[in-house]
Design an enzyme around this catalytic site. Structure first.
Site, PDB file in Angstrom:
ATOM      1  N   HIS A  82       0.811  -1.228   0.000  1.00  0.00           N
ATOM      2  CA  HIS A  82       0.000   0.000   0.000  1.00  0.00           C
ATOM      3  C   HIS A  82       0.842   1.275   0.000  1.00  0.00           C
ATOM      4  CE1 HIS A  82      -2.298  -3.196   2.211  1.00  0.00           C
ATOM      5  NE2 HIS A  82      -3.130  -2.898   1.244  1.00  0.00           N
ATOM      6  N   HIS A 132      -7.345   4.676   5.017  1.00  0.00           N
ATOM      7  CA  HIS A 132      -6.827   3.528   4.274  1.00  0.00           C
ATOM      8  C   HIS A 132      -5.300   3.660   4.181  1.00  0.00           C
ATOM      9  CE1 HIS A 132      -5.816   0.904   0.881  1.00  0.00           C
ATOM     10  NE2 HIS A 132      -6.930   0.252   1.169  1.00  0.00           N
ATOM     11  N   GLU A 134      -3.097   3.105   1.989  1.00  0.00           N
ATOM     12  CA  GLU A 134      -2.586   3.752   0.776  1.00  0.00           C
ATOM     13  C   GLU A 134      -2.743   5.265   0.852  1.00  0.00           C
ATOM     14  OE1 GLU A 134      -3.623   4.334  -3.886  1.00  0.00           O
ATOM     15  OE2 GLU A 134      -4.118   2.363  -3.061  1.00  0.00           O
ATOM     16  N   THR A 173      -5.698   4.170  -5.730  1.00  0.00           N
ATOM     17  CA  THR A 173      -5.691   3.267  -6.886  1.00  0.00           C
ATOM     18  C   THR A 173      -6.818   2.233  -6.858  1.00  0.00           C
ATOM     19  OG1 THR A 173      -4.206   1.682  -5.811  1.00  0.00           O
ATOM     20  CG2 THR A 173      -3.180   3.436  -7.120  1.00  0.00           C
ATOM     21  N   CYS A 203      -5.996   1.646 -10.602  1.00  0.00           N
ATOM     22  CA  CYS A 203      -5.114   0.656 -11.204  1.00  0.00           C
ATOM     23  C   CYS A 203      -5.859  -0.221 -12.202  1.00  0.00           C
ATOM     24  CB  CYS A 203      -4.407  -0.151 -10.117  1.00  0.00           C
ATOM     25  SG  CYS A 203      -5.135  -1.724  -9.725  1.00  0.00           S
ATOM     26  N   SER A 231     -10.136  -4.836   2.540  1.00  0.00           N
ATOM     27  CA  SER A 231      -9.675  -4.667   1.163  1.00  0.00           C
ATOM     28  C   SER A 231     -10.571  -3.690   0.416  1.00  0.00           C
ATOM     29  CB  SER A 231      -9.655  -6.027   0.458  1.00  0.00           C
ATOM     30  OG  SER A 231      -9.557  -5.863  -0.932  1.00  0.00           O
ATOM     31  N   SER A 232     -10.041  -2.516   0.098  1.00  0.00           N
ATOM     32  CA  SER A 232     -10.834  -1.480  -0.567  1.00  0.00           C
ATOM     33  C   SER A 232     -11.359  -1.958  -1.917  1.00  0.00           C
ATOM     34  CB  SER A 232      -9.982  -0.220  -0.752  1.00  0.00           C
ATOM     35  OG  SER A 232     -10.683   0.751  -1.480  1.00  0.00           O
ATOM     36  N   ASN A 233     -10.488  -2.582  -2.721  1.00  0.00           N
ATOM     37  CA  ASN A 233     -10.944  -2.972  -4.060  1.00  0.00           C
ATOM     38  C   ASN A 233     -11.999  -4.073  -3.993  1.00  0.00           C
ATOM     39  OD1 ASN A 233      -9.671  -5.726  -5.151  1.00  0.00           O
ATOM     40  ND2 ASN A 233      -8.195  -4.776  -3.777  1.00  0.00           N
ATOM     41  N   SER A 276      -6.367  -8.912  -3.768  1.00  0.00           N
ATOM     42  CA  SER A 276      -5.469  -9.518  -2.778  1.00  0.00           C
ATOM     43  C   SER A 276      -5.958 -10.887  -2.318  1.00  0.00           C
ATOM     44  CB  SER A 276      -5.298  -8.576  -1.579  1.00  0.00           C
ATOM     45  OG  SER A 276      -6.548  -8.115  -1.107  1.00  0.00           O
TER      46      SER A 276
END
Length: 325
Positions: A82, A132, A134, A173, A203, A231-233, A276
């Site tokens: 991150h 977060h 990142e 991202t 990303c 996990s954000s994504n 992830s």
């Protein structure tokens, strides 16, 4: 007499699971353990997945929240995918630590962007989620107050810069494409001269996984997203599915978390995984469905990913103890 299992179609979204940045970060820890032996210290979870972290811990990785938890050592100290604030490597160098940076190259790109905008005297907006890792790392690239965090469309509408003619924006991202597009449109409408990234910050893997979910959302009764709760994504995939017309979407860490009651009467289910989440857990989830249903699987591929990021030289070129004789 055995009762026949109800039929269920599973649409397996592709691409799904590990992205190149996550794959690289995990390889960095595994190769460091092979070449330098245990312990290898990792600041924060290398990626947001408990299964991955527990697997690496079992091999000898020691996860810490802060550098002061690490004793004086010549063993590798790895920064997570991150990214970290500038003060962290500075502190590590002050203690002569052997630093290995596993920051995703796409996050590093955002760090370079904010540094460039700052050098050119621009006020910077970061679109992202407060707290977060990142975002904490990106904010920490510059002095306090140099970057303004905007989390929502409302905040974008109310943001008041010091100089509306000298602005730039970057983004986390792992955001939702649609949410980010709305915020960026508001900023561009209010500040037509705002500088943005040459190439989008969100990303490629986040984009591809969201598009893969959109491609199956209207064909399924519900979506299972394999991923960690931090996990954000992965969380964005749940939201994207619901917005794209999926009746329900749920995040599961392991097969044991599947909400079977919600699936009553379902004829078709989608499965995807955050960037992830390892494929072994997707397989575990599919197997759990096989136990209860007569499953047929259809892999829906929206594109093939071929991105690979190199391992840092200090790990890649190091020789394992057995090779040194």
């Amino acid at each position: 007499m055995t009762v026949p299992k109800p039929p269920l179609k599973i649409l397996l979204a592709a691409p799904r699971g590990f992205c190149a940045g996550v794959d690289r970060a995990i390889q960095i820890v595994e190769q460091a353990l092979t070449k330098f032996g245990a312990p290898v210290y990792v600041r924060h979870e290398i990626v947001h997945n408990r299964y991955v972290v527990d697997s690496l811990r079992a091999k000898g990785a020691v996860f810490v929240n802060e550098l002061d938890e690490i004793p004086d050592t010549t063993q590798p100290v790895i920064f997570s995918a991150h990214g970290v604030a500038k003060a962290i490597p500075a502190s590590a160098r002050g203690r002569n630590m052997f630093i290995v940076d596993a920051t995703c190259p796409l996050v590093s790109k955002v760090h370079m962007e904010v540094a460039r905008h700052h050098e050119q005297g621009r006020e910077i907006v970061l679109v992202g989620h407060r707290g977060h890792p990142e975002v904490v790392g990106t904010l920490g690239q510059l002095p306090d107050g140099a970057i303004h965090l905007i989390e929502s469309a409302d905040e974008a509408r109310s943001f008041l810069p010091r100089d509306a003619t000298n602005l730039a924006y970057v983004t986390q991202t792992t955001l939702s494409l649609d949410d980010t597009a709305e915020i960026v449109e508001i900023l561009k409408a209010r500040f037509p001269g705002i500088n943005g990234p040459v190439k989008e910050d969100i990303c490629y893997a986040t984009t591809n996984r969201q598009n893969a979910v959109k491609a199956i959302a209207t064909r399924i009764d519900g979506l299972i997203v394999v991923g960690g709760p931090k996990s954000s994504n992965s969380l964005r995939l749940v939201e994207v599915a619901e917005r794209a017309g999926c009746q329900f979407s749920v995040l599961v860490e392991r097969a044991a978390d599947i909400p079977w009651a919600k699936l009553e009467g379902a004829k078709a289910i989608g499965i995807t995984a955050g960037a992830s989440a390892p494929e072994v857990i997707v397989e575990e989830v599919v197997e759990a469905f096989r136990q209860r249903y007569d499953v047929s699987i259809d892999v829906v591929t929206t594109l093939e990913e071929r991105v690979i990021f190199n391992i840092p030289r200090e790990v890649r070129l190091a020789r394992a103890p057995a090779e040194q004789h």
